[in-house]
Design a protein around this motif. Structure first.
Motif, short mmCIF file in Angstrom:
data_model
loop_
_atom_site.label_atom_id
_atom_site.label_comp_id
_atom_site.label_asym_id
_atom_site.label_seq_id
_atom_site.Cartn_x
_atom_site.Cartn_y
_atom_site.Cartn_z
N ALA A 174 0.83 -1.21 0.00
CA ALA A 174 0.00 0.00 0.00
C ALA A 174 0.87 1.26 0.00
O ALA A 174 0.50 2.29 -0.58
CB ALA A 174 -0.92 0.00 1.21
N TRP A 175 2.03 1.19 0.65
CA TRP A 175 2.93 2.33 0.68
C TRP A 175 3.69 2.50 -0.63
O TRP A 175 4.01 3.62 -1.03
CB TRP A 175 3.95 2.16 1.81
CG TRP A 175 3.37 2.18 3.20
CD1 TRP A 175 2.99 1.11 3.95
CD2 TRP A 175 3.10 3.34 3.99
NE1 TRP A 175 2.50 1.52 5.17
CE2 TRP A 175 2.57 2.88 5.22
CE3 TRP A 175 3.27 4.72 3.80
CZ2 TRP A 175 2.20 3.76 6.25
CZ3 TRP A 175 2.90 5.58 4.81
CH2 TRP A 175 2.38 5.11 6.02
N THR A 176 4.02 1.40 -1.27
CA THR A 176 4.90 1.44 -2.44
C THR A 176 4.16 1.41 -3.77
O THR A 176 4.79 1.28 -4.82
CB THR A 176 5.89 0.26 -2.39
OG1 THR A 176 5.15 -0.98 -2.38
CG2 THR A 176 6.77 0.32 -1.15
N ASP A 177 2.85 1.54 -3.76
CA ASP A 177 2.04 1.52 -4.97
C ASP A 177 2.52 2.59 -5.95
O ASP A 177 2.41 3.79 -5.67
CB ASP A 177 0.58 1.77 -4.60
CG ASP A 177 -0.35 1.71 -5.81
OD1 ASP A 177 0.12 1.43 -6.93
OD2 ASP A 177 -1.56 1.95 -5.63
N PRO A 178 3.07 2.22 -7.12
CA PRO A 178 3.57 3.23 -8.07
C PRO A 178 2.48 4.17 -8.56
O PRO A 178 2.78 5.31 -8.95
CB PRO A 178 4.13 2.38 -9.23
CG PRO A 178 4.37 1.03 -8.65
CD PRO A 178 3.31 0.85 -7.60
N ALA A 179 1.23 3.72 -8.56
CA ALA A 179 0.14 4.58 -9.04
C ALA A 179 -0.02 5.83 -8.19
O ALA A 179 -0.56 6.84 -8.64
CB ALA A 179 -1.16 3.78 -9.07
N ALA A 180 0.46 5.77 -6.95
CA ALA A 180 0.30 6.92 -6.04
C ALA A 180 1.12 8.12 -6.50
O ALA A 180 0.80 9.26 -6.14
CB ALA A 180 0.70 6.52 -4.63
N MET A 181 2.18 7.90 -7.29
CA MET A 181 2.96 9.03 -7.75
C MET A 181 2.17 9.92 -8.70
O MET A 181 2.33 11.14 -8.73
CB MET A 181 4.25 8.54 -8.42
CG MET A 181 5.17 9.65 -8.87
SD MET A 181 5.61 10.84 -7.57
CE MET A 181 6.69 9.84 -6.55
N LEU A 182 1.27 9.32 -9.46
CA LEU A 182 0.47 10.08 -10.41
C LEU A 182 -0.93 10.39 -9.89
O LEU A 182 -1.57 11.32 -10.37
CB LEU A 182 0.36 9.30 -11.73
CG LEU A 182 1.69 9.03 -12.46
CD1 LEU A 182 1.45 8.18 -13.70
CD2 LEU A 182 2.36 10.34 -12.84
N ASP A 183 -1.40 9.62 -8.92
CA ASP A 183 -2.75 9.81 -8.39
C ASP A 183 -2.69 9.91 -6.87
O ASP A 183 -2.57 8.90 -6.18
CB ASP A 183 -3.64 8.63 -8.81
CG ASP A 183 -5.07 8.77 -8.32
OD1 ASP A 183 -5.40 9.80 -7.70
OD2 ASP A 183 -5.86 7.83 -8.56
N PRO A 184 -2.80 11.11 -6.32
CA PRO A 184 -2.69 11.27 -4.86
C PRO A 184 -3.76 10.48 -4.09
O PRO A 184 -3.54 10.12 -2.94
CB PRO A 184 -2.84 12.78 -4.64
CG PRO A 184 -3.31 13.35 -5.92
CD PRO A 184 -2.92 12.40 -7.00
N ALA A 185 -4.87 10.19 -4.73
CA ALA A 185 -5.92 9.43 -4.05
C ALA A 185 -5.49 8.00 -3.77
O ALA A 185 -6.07 7.34 -2.90
CB ALA A 185 -7.20 9.44 -4.90
N ARG A 186 -4.46 7.52 -4.47
CA ARG A 186 -3.97 6.15 -4.25
C ARG A 186 -2.97 6.08 -3.09
O ARG A 186 -2.56 5.00 -2.69
CB ARG A 186 -3.30 5.62 -5.53
CG ARG A 186 -4.23 5.47 -6.72
CD ARG A 186 -5.22 4.33 -6.51
NE ARG A 186 -4.54 3.05 -6.42
CZ ARG A 186 -4.27 2.28 -7.48
NH1 ARG A 186 -4.62 2.68 -8.69
NH2 ARG A 186 -3.66 1.11 -7.32
N SER A 187 -2.52 7.22 -2.60
CA SER A 187 -1.53 7.23 -1.52
C SER A 187 -2.19 7.03 -0.16
O SER A 187 -3.31 7.50 0.09
CB SER A 187 -0.79 8.57 -1.51
OG SER A 187 0.05 8.67 -0.39
N VAL A 188 -1.48 6.32 0.73
CA VAL A 188 -1.97 6.11 2.10
C VAL A 188 -1.36 7.13 3.06
O VAL A 188 -1.54 7.04 4.27
CB VAL A 188 -1.64 4.68 2.59
CG1 VAL A 188 -2.34 3.65 1.73
CG2 VAL A 188 -0.12 4.44 2.61
#
Length: 400
Positions: A174-188
């Motif tokens: 959940a912390w290392t999800d690469p999608a979070a770099m482009l989509d802040p909603a994916r970040s925990v």
């Protein structure tokens, strides 16, 4: 008539580098304009070898994961592990695959072999556990810091148990999800658990500071250094993840700033070991504000070099590296009216340039900024020439 700059040119050797400075700096930084080119790292290795052997430098730091760097430091100081394993586990960003980095580690180990601890050179990574597309989970740093304190203090003093940390950290994916770099909603990074972890990390670091006299026993200084590194990394990563979850336009600027602040904190910490050499991208080590375009938008932040320079003043020196051609990446000979074009016309290769003197010589006819046809190479901005103590220039960078 062309400007005569011959009096700004020196041989690329350690003595000439130090002659451009009023005194030996505590931190001597050498930047590079691109990553992944061993042709740039080989002169770095020779220059650093001279500075260690002839001028008393005792630490070599590079732009790599500060926690992975512990593996390299153990190897070069005490021979722990094998060279193959160290190159695989001790570097981030793919830097362990570099033949020049391998040669540097091999030389550091040979230099230290048989020497007393006081004369050994140390290795450090100054970057956080960060990649372009993702950031690491704070698990390693947080649990290592907690374990350090739990083994040495009454556990009633600790703000939480190891089990509480494990529950709040959840799954690392959940912390290392690469999608979070482009989509802040994916970040925990702004979840209730992450917010609680930030408080606990702060409390653990505070406890490490408050109980320093209790924790400092004979032979424990190295353990204390590592614990402080875990603390810096844990709080820095949690801050980085917090801004990954930010939906506002300031998000990317804050991420760049947090990363360079982590680099600066790590560099200042390792400089306490002794005179330090550091190698990273020019944009991380320069003394002026860094800038880049991402997603079409201009971003600006203070680099690690600017932050360290603000703390150390004249004890921080920065030498940028510039190049002429890198034909395998489509970078051909620079236009003659650019800074790199002017240096490309010099017969010396490689060479060292007195940057402040060059800036003075070119004040009446400022060079045109060079534009790179390849995104991975950043030419020097001639407007900031006087902010560099010197320039290392290589005419042609072949593919090795």
């Amino acid at each position: 008539m062309a400007t005569d700059i011959t009096d700004t040119v020196h041989a690329l050797e350690a003595a000439a580098v130090l002659e451009l400075l009023p005194a030996r700096p505590r931190v001597l930084a050498l930047g590079e304009p691109t990553h992944g080119e061993d042709s740039l790292l080989e002169p770095r290795n020779e220059l650093f070898r001279q500075l260690v052997e002839r001028h008393g430098y005792r630490v070599i730091a590079i732009e790599s994961d500060c926690l992975r760097g512990l593996v390299v430091d153990d190897y070069v100081t005490s021979g722990t592990g094998t060279l193959d394993d160290v190159m695989e586990r001790g570097f981030s960003h793919g830097f362990g695959a570099s033949a020049a980095n391998r040669a540097l580690v091999r030389w550091m180990r040979a230099h230290n072999d048989g020497r007393p601890a006081s004369e050994r050179i140390r290795f450090a990574g100054i970057d956080g556990p960060l990649e372009i597309t993702a950031a690491a989970s704070p698990r390693q740093a947080l649990t290592a810091l907690h374990s350090h304190l739990a083994a040495r203090l009454d556990t009633a003093l600790l703000p939480c148990t190891a089990g509480t940390l494990d529950r709040l950290l959840g799954v690392d994916d959940a912390w290392t999800d690469p999608a979070a770099m482009l989509d802040p909603a994916r970040s925990v990074g702004r979840s209730a658990e992450a917010r609680e972890l930030r408080v606990l990390a702060d409390d653990l670091v505070a406890l490490l500071q408050e109980r320093a006299p209790d924790l400092l026993t004979p032979g424990s200084r190295e353990d204390q250094d590592r614990a402080r590194r875990y603390g810096r990394t844990a709080t820095g990563l949690l801050r980085y993840h917090f801004w990954m979850a930010d939906p506002t336009p300031s998000r990317l600027t804050r991420l760049l700033g947090v990363r360079d602040t982590m680099m600066a904190d790590n560099l200042l910490a390792v400089a306490e070991w002794g005179p330090t050499l550091v190698f990273a991208h020019n944009s991380h080590l320069q003394r002026h504000r860094s800038s880049v375009r991402m997603g079409g938008a201009p971003l600006a932040w203070w680099s690690a070099g600017a932050l360290v320079s603000a703390r150390l003043g004249a004890e921080y020196a920065f030498f940028a590296t510039a190049l002429g051609t890198m034909r395998h990446q489509g970078v051909d000979a620079p236009p003659p009216d650019t800074l790199e074009g002017l240096l490309y016309s010099l017969p010396q290769d490689p060479c060292l340039i007195d940057a402040p003197r060059l800036a003075t010589a070119l004040a009446a006819t400022p060079p045109t900024p060079r534009v790179s046809p390849w995104f991975g190479y950043a030419p020097l901005d001639p407007a900031h020439l006087s902010a560099h103590h010197g320039i290392v220039f290589l005419k042609d960078v072949p593919q090795l």
